[in-house]
Design a protein around this motif. Structure first.
Motif, mmCIF file in Angstrom:
data_model
loop_
_atom_site.group_PDB
_atom_site.id
_atom_site.type_symbol
_atom_site.label_atom_id
_atom_site.label_comp_id
_atom_site.label_asym_id
_atom_site.label_seq_id
_atom_site.Cartn_x
_atom_site.Cartn_y
_atom_site.Cartn_z
ATOM 1 N N ALA A 1 8.218 22.155 -11.988
ATOM 2 C CA ALA A 1 9.014 22.742 -11.560
ATOM 3 C C ALA A 1 8.423 24.323 -12.453
ATOM 4 C CB ALA A 1 9.843 22.739 -11.440
ATOM 5 N N VAL A 2 8.630 24.104 -13.607
ATOM 6 C CA VAL A 2 7.544 25.108 -14.787
ATOM 7 C C VAL A 2 6.819 25.918 -14.037
ATOM 8 C CG1 VAL A 2 7.136 25.650 -16.872
ATOM 9 C CG2 VAL A 2 9.724 24.380 -16.811
ATOM 10 N N ALA A 3 5.904 25.333 -13.469
ATOM 11 C CA ALA A 3 4.525 25.752 -12.937
ATOM 12 C C ALA A 3 4.433 26.507 -11.799
ATOM 13 C CB ALA A 3 3.609 25.185 -13.056
ATOM 14 N N GLU A 4 5.945 26.069 -11.262
ATOM 15 C CA GLU A 4 5.752 27.101 -10.009
ATOM 16 C C GLU A 4 6.827 28.576 -9.989
ATOM 17 O OE1 GLU A 4 5.956 26.987 -6.181
ATOM 18 O OE2 GLU A 4 4.477 24.991 -7.427
ATOM 19 N N MET A 5 7.789 28.128 -11.359
ATOM 20 C CA MET A 5 8.998 29.349 -11.701
ATOM 21 C C MET A 5 7.461 30.316 -12.090
ATOM 22 S SD MET A 5 11.119 29.347 -15.090
ATOM 23 C CE MET A 5 9.678 29.625 -16.369
ATOM 24 N N LEU A 6 6.824 29.880 -13.083
ATOM 25 C CA LEU A 6 5.417 31.091 -13.655
ATOM 26 C C LEU A 6 4.401 31.329 -12.552
ATOM 27 C CD1 LEU A 6 4.305 28.964 -16.939
ATOM 28 C CD2 LEU A 6 5.670 31.286 -16.878
ATOM 29 N N ALA A 7 4.235 30.826 -11.630
ATOM 30 C CA ALA A 7 3.687 30.993 -10.873
ATOM 31 C C ALA A 7 4.412 31.750 -9.777
ATOM 32 C CB ALA A 7 2.453 29.832 -10.255
ATOM 33 N N SER A 8 5.570 31.994 -9.083
ATOM 34 C CA SER A 8 6.164 32.828 -8.195
ATOM 35 C C SER A 8 6.081 33.922 -9.324
ATOM 36 C CB SER A 8 7.560 31.995 -8.575
ATOM 37 O OG SER A 8 6.951 30.778 -7.971
ATOM 38 N N ALA A 9 6.728 33.355 -10.899
ATOM 39 C CA ALA A 9 6.608 35.191 -11.675
ATOM 40 C C ALA A 9 5.669 36.168 -11.391
ATOM 41 C CB ALA A 9 7.416 34.520 -12.642
ATOM 42 N N ILE A 10 4.620 36.087 -11.718
ATOM 43 C CA ILE A 10 2.785 36.367 -11.435
ATOM 44 C C ILE A 10 3.167 36.543 -10.650
ATOM 45 C CG2 ILE A 10 0.486 36.205 -11.543
ATOM 46 C CD1 ILE A 10 1.052 33.860 -14.077
ATOM 47 N N PHE A 11 2.877 36.650 -9.605
ATOM 48 C CA PHE A 11 3.454 36.766 -7.921
ATOM 49 C C PHE A 11 3.729 37.529 -7.371
ATOM 50 C CE2 PHE A 11 4.447 35.953 -3.086
ATOM 51 C CZ PHE A 11 2.693 36.099 -2.743
ATOM 52 N N VAL A 12 4.652 37.248 -7.862
ATOM 53 C CA VAL A 12 5.900 38.845 -7.097
ATOM 54 C C VAL A 12 5.626 40.815 -8.103
ATOM 55 C CG1 VAL A 12 8.197 39.551 -7.689
ATOM 56 C CG2 VAL A 12 8.079 37.836 -6.706
ATOM 57 N N PHE A 13 4.889 40.194 -9.744
ATOM 58 C CA PHE A 13 4.808 40.995 -10.134
ATOM 59 C C PHE A 13 3.255 41.474 -9.653
ATOM 60 C CE2 PHE A 13 2.372 42.795 -13.862
ATOM 61 C CZ PHE A 13 3.354 43.703 -14.539
ATOM 62 N N VAL A 14 2.332 40.388 -8.820
ATOM 63 C CA VAL A 14 1.268 41.542 -8.733
ATOM 64 C C VAL A 14 1.123 41.802 -7.182
ATOM 65 C CG1 VAL A 14 -1.179 40.756 -8.396
ATOM 66 C CG2 VAL A 14 -0.345 40.041 -10.395
ATOM 67 N N GLY A 15 1.595 41.160 -6.727
ATOM 68 C CA GLY A 15 2.070 41.281 -5.566
ATOM 69 C C GLY A 15 3.202 42.355 -4.651
ATOM 70 N N CYS A 16 3.735 42.213 -5.435
ATOM 71 C CA CYS A 16 4.864 43.708 -5.424
ATOM 72 C C CYS A 16 4.489 44.809 -6.225
ATOM 73 C CB CYS A 16 6.133 43.683 -5.520
ATOM 74 S SG CYS A 16 7.287 41.607 -4.597
ATOM 75 N N GLY A 17 3.954 44.355 -7.410
ATOM 76 C CA GLY A 17 3.122 45.725 -8.058
ATOM 77 C C GLY A 17 2.264 46.565 -7.094
ATOM 78 N N ALA A 18 1.571 46.032 -6.382
ATOM 79 C CA ALA A 18 0.660 46.489 -6.005
ATOM 80 C C ALA A 18 1.313 47.432 -4.784
ATOM 81 C CB ALA A 18 -0.290 45.380 -5.099
ATOM 82 N N ALA A 19 2.385 46.943 -4.510
ATOM 83 C CA ALA A 19 2.977 47.947 -3.052
ATOM 84 C C ALA A 19 3.322 48.837 -3.926
ATOM 85 C CB ALA A 19 4.217 46.807 -3.043
ATOM 86 N N CYS A 20 4.199 48.594 -5.542
ATOM 87 C CA CYS A 20 4.867 49.558 -5.851
ATOM 88 C C CYS A 20 3.566 51.054 -6.580
ATOM 89 C CB CYS A 20 5.717 49.373 -7.242
ATOM 90 S SG CYS A 20 7.412 47.636 -7.442
#
Length: 292
Positions: free
Chosen positions: A59-78
């Motif tokens: 569960a914690v691995a999923e949380m960390l990966a989801s945080a990085i995913f949003v930061f990098v993916g949505c960050g590219a859009a921003c």
């Protein structure tokens, strides 16, 4: 005196009833504790396992990966916007490559779902216990929100080219809600079917390389859906940016991500359910020897 005796009798009955309820509540909580165990490491082989074990490591691995995913993916859009073919390609490739990298990084801890729709499909198909799936999704939502908060810390309003932290917002001028629901369902079906057939199926020989076609499935879905709604195919990815963007209030359409969030949940979940059904059809009844 008779009134006093009846009152005392009623009081005794009430006390007895209360004691019984406390006993039942205590025994009920003990039964729950016996049935469910939240663990970081797998239970010892010699210990009698509880009926249900929830891996907090996963569960914690999923949380960390989801945080990085949003930061990098949505960050590219921003950082780049997603307004033409060139920027769409950059954002699509970033999302796909992010899944490839992060699924490789946490796959040995949690399976590298990083997507509530993928988790739902695996639960529906019997590959993942529902309780573990529910905890994973809760942690994915938390990670998505954390990732969006980090984006808010990096991109002030005037530097965010999406003005919404990369929220999924429907292009209502050109597309209807049914258009988007079908597109999201198909994009998620592509992703989940790739997961089922490449990473889960016993007939697959992809092994650790399964993350490559899965990442490219995400990339392909984004090339289609980015101009339509920013491409979700992942309800938990959509949640964090929509919520944090709404709270931040950068633009007049800061509530658009929350307004369209239900579409980013329904469409992907429909595609995920369809994929689980197809996976059951293709699942071998027994181990099949595949000719080299």
């Amino acid at each position: 005196s008779s009134h006093f005796r009846s009152s005392r009798s009623a009081g005794g009955a009430l006390a007895s009833c209360t004691a019984r309820l406390v006993h039942l509540a205590g025994s009920g909580s003990d039964r729950i504790a016996e049935m469910v165990a939240f663990t970081w490491h797998a239970p010892a082989p010699t210990a009698e396992p509880p009926a249900k074990v929830v891996s907090m490591r996963a569960a914690v691995a999923e949380m960390l990966a989801s945080a990085i995913f949003v930061f990098v993916g949505c960050g590219a859009a921003c950082a780049n916007g997603a307004s033409d073919g060139e920027t769409n390609l950059v954002v699509a490739f970033t999302f796909g490559l992010s899944i490839l990298v992060l699924a490789s990084a946490v796959g040995h801890h949690s399976g590298g779902q990083i997507n509530g729709a993928v988790t739902f499909s695996l639960c529906l198909g019997g590959e993942l216990p529902w309780l573990q799936g529910a905890v994973n999704v809760a942690m994915q939502l938390l990670g998505s929100t954390l990732g969006a908060c980090l984006l808010m810390a990096v991109f002030p309003c005037h530097m965010d080219k999406t003005k919404s932290l990369g929220s999924n917002i429907i292009n209502h001028k050109s597309y209807s809600i049914p258009n988007v629901l079908v597109g999201e369902a198909m994009g998620t079906f592509l992703l989940c079917t790739t997961v089922w057939e490449v990473a889960v199926s016993p007939l697959s020989k992809a092994g650790a390389l399964a993350v490559i076609p899965i990442g490219f499935a995400v990339f392909l879905a984004h090339t289609v859906m980015l101009p339509i709604d920013g491409c979700s195919i992942n309800p938990t990815r959509s949640f964090g940016p929509a919520l944090v963007s709404h709270v931040r209030g950068c633009a007049a359409n800061d509530a658009a991500g929350m307004r369209d969030l239900w579409v980013m949940c329904v469409g992907p979940l429909l595609g995920a359910a369809a994929s689980a059904g197809v996976a059951k059809v293709f699942r071998p009844l027994r181990k099949v020897a595949v000719a080299e």
